[in-house]
Design a protein around this motif. Structure first.
Motif, short mmCIF file in Angstrom:
data_model
loop_
_atom_site.label_atom_id
_atom_site.label_comp_id
_atom_site.label_asym_id
_atom_site.label_seq_id
_atom_site.Cartn_x
_atom_site.Cartn_y
_atom_site.Cartn_z
N UNK A 70 15.46 -9.98 -0.09
CA UNK A 70 16.95 -9.42 -0.18
C UNK A 70 16.97 -8.33 -1.28
N UNK A 71 17.98 -7.41 -1.19
CA UNK A 71 18.34 -6.44 -1.98
C UNK A 71 17.39 -5.38 -1.95
N UNK A 72 17.86 -4.12 -2.81
CA UNK A 72 16.99 -3.01 -2.95
C UNK A 72 15.69 -3.40 -3.59
N UNK A 73 14.51 -2.59 -2.90
CA UNK A 73 12.96 -3.02 -3.15
C UNK A 73 12.21 -2.19 -2.51
N UNK A 74 10.99 -2.26 -2.70
CA UNK A 74 9.75 -1.43 -2.03
C UNK A 74 9.88 -2.39 -0.85
N UNK A 75 10.24 -1.69 0.31
CA UNK A 75 10.03 -2.46 1.68
C UNK A 75 8.72 -2.52 2.15
N UNK A 76 8.17 -1.34 2.25
CA UNK A 76 6.48 -1.17 2.80
C UNK A 76 5.92 0.07 2.39
N UNK A 77 4.64 0.16 2.67
CA UNK A 77 3.90 1.31 2.54
C UNK A 77 3.05 1.55 3.86
N UNK A 78 2.74 2.72 4.23
CA UNK A 78 2.08 2.94 5.35
C UNK A 78 0.72 3.64 5.38
N UNK A 79 -0.23 3.17 5.93
CA UNK A 79 -1.67 3.89 5.81
C UNK A 79 -2.03 4.37 6.89
N UNK A 80 -2.83 5.46 6.86
CA UNK A 80 -3.08 6.18 8.13
C UNK A 80 -4.49 5.64 8.51
N UNK A 81 -4.87 5.28 9.81
CA UNK A 81 -6.08 4.75 10.14
C UNK A 81 -6.53 5.50 11.54
N UNK A 82 -7.83 5.55 11.92
CA UNK A 82 -8.25 6.13 12.89
C UNK A 82 -8.05 5.23 14.25
N UNK A 83 -8.11 3.92 14.08
CA UNK A 83 -8.01 3.09 15.16
C UNK A 83 -7.36 1.94 14.80
N UNK A 84 -5.98 1.89 15.29
CA UNK A 84 -5.11 0.81 14.85
C UNK A 84 -5.46 -0.66 15.36
N UNK A 85 -6.18 -0.63 16.67
CA UNK A 85 -6.60 -1.86 17.09
C UNK A 85 -7.64 -2.54 16.24
N UNK A 86 -8.63 -1.68 16.09
CA UNK A 86 -9.94 -2.00 15.14
C UNK A 86 -9.12 -2.66 13.76
N UNK A 87 -8.26 -2.12 13.19
CA UNK A 87 -7.59 -2.38 11.77
C UNK A 87 -6.82 -3.68 11.95
N UNK A 88 -6.05 -3.62 13.03
CA UNK A 88 -5.42 -4.91 13.24
C UNK A 88 -6.32 -6.13 13.40
#
Length: 128
Positions: A70-88
């Motif tokens: 709840x409330x104000x805060x860092x929600x998330x960060x994003x990382x660029x990747x070559x292959x989403x399926x592999x990283x998932x």
């Protein structure tokens, strides 16, 4: 394979206009775009290197708003990747939880430490 890198930070805020004014006037961030979807408004800013997004939810009880707490805060960060399926698969194998449906442009996940992040293809958060 290109090196992964953080390309996006999202802060959950209570007052989008006040937060925008703060980051523009204090740090010189520039607005890129503002959009409304999935019950929140996202205002994308940049310092010339990273997509820095201020997020205000229509309702604090929305499922996505509660991912980070709840409330104000860092929600998330994003990382660029070559292959989403592999990283998932690596995320799952090491105890992470995938939160977004397969094929999502920004595939959100919860790391084993509880942190919320997303993996995206290079160029999703282009600052140009």
């Amino acid at each position: 394979m290109a090196a992964s890198r953080i390309v996006h930070l999202a802060l959950k805020v209570d007052d989008l206009d006040y937060a925008t004014k703060f980051y523009e006037q204090v740090f010189g961030f520039k607005q890129i775009k503002t959009e409304h979807k999935r019950q929140h408004t996202s205002r994308h800013l940049t310092d010339g290197h990273i997509d820095f997004t201020l997020v205000q939810y229509d309702n604090e009880d929305h499922e996505e708003a509660l991912l980070s707490g709840p409330g104000p805060r860092l929600h998330h960060y994003g990382v660029s990747v070559d292959d989403q399926d592999e990283i998932a698969e690596k995320i799952r194998a090491l105890g992470g939880e995938i939160l977004s449906p397969p094929g999502s442009g920004a595939l959100k996940f919860r790391a084993p430490d509880g942190t919320i992040a997303e993996i995206v293809k290079e160029g999703r958060y282009s600052i140009e």
